[in-house]
Enzyme design. Structure first.
Site, mmCIF file in Angstrom:
data_model
loop_
_atom_site.group_PDB
_atom_site.id
_atom_site.type_symbol
_atom_site.label_atom_id
_atom_site.label_comp_id
_atom_site.label_asym_id
_atom_site.label_seq_id
_atom_site.Cartn_x
_atom_site.Cartn_y
_atom_site.Cartn_z
ATOM 1 N N LYS A 36 -10.300 10.616 2.012
ATOM 2 C CA LYS A 36 -8.860 10.671 1.725
ATOM 3 C C LYS A 36 -8.472 11.733 0.723
ATOM 4 C CE LYS A 36 -9.009 6.901 -1.617
ATOM 5 N NZ LYS A 36 -9.071 5.444 -1.642
ATOM 6 N N ARG A 129 -5.540 -5.704 -6.409
ATOM 7 C CA ARG A 129 -4.785 -4.829 -5.534
ATOM 8 C C ARG A 129 -4.593 -5.621 -4.243
ATOM 9 N NH1 ARG A 129 -6.406 1.360 -4.239
ATOM 10 N NH2 ARG A 129 -7.327 0.368 -2.389
HETATM 11 C C1 LIG Z 1 -10.165 4.963 -1.762
HETATM 12 C C2 LIG Z 1 -10.743 3.736 -1.235
HETATM 13 C C3 LIG Z 1 -12.141 3.626 -1.110
HETATM 14 C C4 LIG Z 1 -13.089 4.701 -1.576
HETATM 15 O O1 LIG Z 1 -13.166 4.666 -2.978
HETATM 16 P P1 LIG Z 1 -14.239 5.549 -3.756
HETATM 17 O O2 LIG Z 1 -14.168 5.036 -5.136
HETATM 18 O O3 LIG Z 1 -13.813 6.963 -3.615
HETATM 19 O O4 LIG Z 1 -15.547 5.290 -3.113
HETATM 20 C C5 LIG Z 1 -12.641 2.471 -0.558
HETATM 21 N N1 LIG Z 1 -11.824 1.467 -0.156
HETATM 22 C C6 LIG Z 1 -10.481 1.534 -0.265
HETATM 23 C C7 LIG Z 1 -9.665 0.387 0.180
HETATM 24 C C8 LIG Z 1 -9.896 2.669 -0.814
HETATM 25 O O5 LIG Z 1 -8.574 2.739 -0.911
#
Ligand SMILES: *Cc1c(COP(=O)(O)O)cnc(C)c1O
Length: 353
Positions: A36, A129
């Site tokens: 992302k 969250r």
């Molecule tokens: C961004 C995100 C991740 C990845 O997080 P990292 O800390 O970059 O590994 C995983 N799960 C969700 C739901 C996210 O929004």
């Protein structure tokens, strides 16, 4: 060539990806690689593909669309917007969910498009969250199993985000027990038990990931070579895959404290200053529109960050290792926040080296 630039070391990136894939394989844990922060930039996605990544995850459907022909599985990370259900089903095979009305919209969309879509139910485990409350989960699972457009692919949890909660064995055992309860009650396979993001990587690398956790979603870990619960390096990973370069546009000896009545700065904060007398200051052609400047770590550790506005970053270069002049280019290592902004800013040129 134009600055600012975001340089990406292809070899180091591939090494990090392959190492994390191996960690997952050895523990029988499937990993979706999270893209992302790269804004769906094709050359980056292609490097992942070439390194052997088959499972991609992203938080935006626009980015997932770019991955369509490269991935065996595409996972939508952000809880879908109802208004976007059609595109989520079109561009993602799986999505993380925390609302029954959204899941119903996905089911309708999947039937309209005649596509398969797997639902992963997020469970709230303390970070606050997204997620259903644990006591709702059997009821929600039953309702999802009654929908005709989607299949129940798994459950999952997220940590280290809003509340900064560190995933420990305790919560992950609870998550896998919830999965076991769903399997028993409804006699379904429920293949995915997704135990978090890069914050869970320390458990994987220390062989402490509870049995029953079958899946992780990893972004920062392969990008920056660290785990995010204790911010330790992951053995054998590169922490300098990325570099940000910016050009010096002014270099002058000036006082370190402004003169005059001090009001708010360009971001409506009242700045405070340390008096270091006269210093050599460099102004760089990079600002908050290009990166999060404060967390760009100068590669020369004798250089110190002083401040930034939309388009300028000011550094104390009095003790810089090299003699600087206007037109010189300085290098920085971005943390996640700086990388995210640099990689998604239209003003920053991305380039593989
Ligand atoms: C961004 C995100 C991740 C990845 O997080 P990292 O800390 O970059 O590994 C995983 N799960 C969700 C739901 C996210 O929004």
């Amino acid at each position: 060539m134009s600055y600012p630039e975001l340089l990406i070391d292809r070899e180091k990136l591939s090494h990090n990806i392959r190492t994390i894939m191996k960690m997952g394989q050895d523990a029988d844990v499937k990993i979706h690689f999270v893209t992302k922060c790269m804004a769906g930039w094709r050359p980056f996605l292609e490097v992942l593909h070439e390194a052997g990544v088959e499972y991609f995850a992203d938080s935006r459907v626009e980015n997932l669309r770019e991955i369509s022909d490269l991935a065996l599985s595409r996972m939508m990370l952000r809880v879908p917007m109802i208004s976007n259900a059609i595109d989520v089903v079109r561009y993602a095979d799986l999505s993380l969910n925390s609302d029954m009305a959204v899941i119903e919209a996905l089911s309708d969309a999947a039937r309209t498009l005649d596509r398969e879509h797997g639902v992963i139910l997020m469970v709230e485990m303390g970070d606050l969250r997204e997620g259903f409350m644990p006591k709702e989960i059997l009821d929600v699972a039953s309702r999802v199993l009654n929908l005709r457009g989607v299949w129940l692919a798994g459950i999952g949890a997220n940590f280290n985000c809003y509340g900064g909660v560190i995933p420990e064995e305790r919560q992950l055992v609870e998550l896998s027990e919830l999965a076991a309860a769903i399997r028993r009650r409804f006699n379904v396979p429920l293949p995915i038990v997704s135990g978090g993001n890069t914050g869970s990587l320390y458990l994987l690398s220390e062989n402490r990931l509870p049995l029953g956790i079958t899946h992780l979603r990893i972004g920062e870990g392969y990008l920056l070579g660290i785990e995010t619960s204790y911010r330790k390096r992951i053995p054998d990973l590169f922490t300098d895959v990325f570099a940000v370069k910016a050009e010096v546009i002014e270099l002058r000896r000036k006082p370190s404290v402004p003169t005059g009545l001090i009001g708010p700065n360009s971001f409506n904060e009242i700045p405070v200053f340390k008096d270091r007398g006269q210093i050599w200051r460099a102004i760089l052609a990079i600002g908050e529109q290009d990166a999060r400047c404060e967390t760009l770590q100068p590669r020369d550790s004798n250089i110190e960050f002083l401040g930034a506005s939309s388009d300028h970053m000011i550094l104390d270069v009095t003790h810089a290792v090299r003699d600087l002049k206007v037109g010189d280019v300085l290098e920085f290592t971005p943390d996640y926040a700086a990388l995210l902004r640099a990689a998604t800013s239209p003003y920053v040129q991305k380039r593989f080296v």
